[in-house]
Design an enzyme around this catalytic site. Sequence first.
Site, PDB file in Angstrom:
ATOM      1  N   LYS A  13       0.991  -1.425  -0.022  1.00  0.00           N
ATOM      2  CA  LYS A  13      -0.022   0.158  -0.246  1.00  0.00           C
ATOM      3  C   LYS A  13       0.973   1.341  -0.158  1.00  0.00           C
ATOM      4  O   LYS A  13       0.754   2.662  -0.709  1.00  0.00           O
ATOM      5  CB  LYS A  13      -0.716   0.038   0.755  1.00  0.00           C
ATOM      6  N   ARG A  88      -9.807   0.643   9.698  1.00  0.00           N
ATOM      7  CA  ARG A  88      -8.889  -0.504   9.921  1.00  0.00           C
ATOM      8  C   ARG A  88      -9.647  -1.473  10.996  1.00  0.00           C
ATOM      9  O   ARG A  88      -9.365  -2.464  11.092  1.00  0.00           O
ATOM     10  CB  ARG A  88      -7.782  -0.361  10.973  1.00  0.00           C
ATOM     11  N   ARG A 122      11.945  -5.893   4.108  1.00  0.00           N
ATOM     12  CA  ARG A 122      11.617  -4.121   3.628  1.00  0.00           C
ATOM     13  C   ARG A 122      13.171  -3.518   4.868  1.00  0.00           C
ATOM     14  O   ARG A 122      12.881  -3.587   6.010  1.00  0.00           O
ATOM     15  CB  ARG A 122      10.054  -3.330   4.972  1.00  0.00           C
ATOM     16  N   ARG A 155      11.924  -2.014  10.836  1.00  0.00           N
ATOM     17  CA  ARG A 155      10.665  -1.179  11.343  1.00  0.00           C
ATOM     18  C   ARG A 155      10.575  -1.928  12.599  1.00  0.00           C
ATOM     19  O   ARG A 155      10.226  -3.519  12.228  1.00  0.00           O
ATOM     20  CB  ARG A 155       9.227  -1.013  11.274  1.00  0.00           C
ATOM     21  N   ARG A 166       0.326  -9.145  13.852  1.00  0.00           N
ATOM     22  CA  ARG A 166       0.414  -7.910  12.816  1.00  0.00           C
ATOM     23  C   ARG A 166      -0.523  -8.817  12.405  1.00  0.00           C
ATOM     24  O   ARG A 166      -1.453  -8.285  11.813  1.00  0.00           O
ATOM     25  CB  ARG A 166       0.940  -7.355  12.208  1.00  0.00           C
TER      26      ARG A 166
END
Length: 208
Positions: A13, A88, A122, A155, A166
């Site tokens: 996203k 969300r 990432r 992160r 998550r």
Amino acid sequence: MNLVFLGPPGAGKGTVAAIAKEALGVPHISTGDLFRENIKNETPLGKEVKEIMAKGELVPDDVTVKMVKERLRNPDCKNGYILDGFPRTIYQADELEKFSKVDYAVNFELDSETIVKRLSGRRICKSTGKIYHIVSNPPKVEGIDDETGEPLIQRDDDKEEAIKHRLEVYDKQTAPLIDYYKKRGLLFNIDASASPEASLKKIEKLAK
Ligand code: AP5
């Protein structure tokens, strides 16, 4: 055009929003980025949400809705916005309906194996939020941001345990939004395994 980007963590996203904001001329508003900015600046909000985010939990609805409501008042939203990571929960979506009209909810679909690969690889630049991937989108010099020359970081919530949690939180609290927007005739599914540019092309067609 007012767009909501839906989809599991790591679906891409933020990556697509970073190019779509230029193409569509609207701001990219990521609630995750706004929270991370507050954490970096050690604001009261940042202190409140730091632990919650590191664990992969959702920040309480009231805090999140208030932040987005204020952000959408900014004049840069006059021609629309891309809301990335908000709403969300059903509650957040109901609240959003009260202060803004969503044109499309773009739903990024991706299998969980690819999601885990994307999240664990990432890396981001802490200052600018620029997103990289160690395999699919590496920086020019390993571990260093192309623009600022700063070291890239992982992160906190991209560690294995937090990723798992998550994904559970997504299934339970966020996935019901797919039906929510489908019922309203606003859902637009995207195959997120394609390139970010291919996703952008599809999104641009919505604007025409
Ligand atoms: P947030 O920052 O919103 O995280 P997220 O939804 O989990 O999404 P991600 O940023 O992890 O993934 P993405 O889909 O943007 O993927 P990306 O483009 O980076 O939220 C973080 C936390 O903040 C939440 O857990 C919560 O605590 C809190 N929060 C935020 N909003 C909230 C809300 N509304 N309510 C309550 N709490 C909230 O891509 C991932 C990787 O894949 C990158 O490395 C990228 O380079 C790579 N990649 C992307 N696209 C491709 C592609 N097409 N091909 C190959 N690789 C790709």
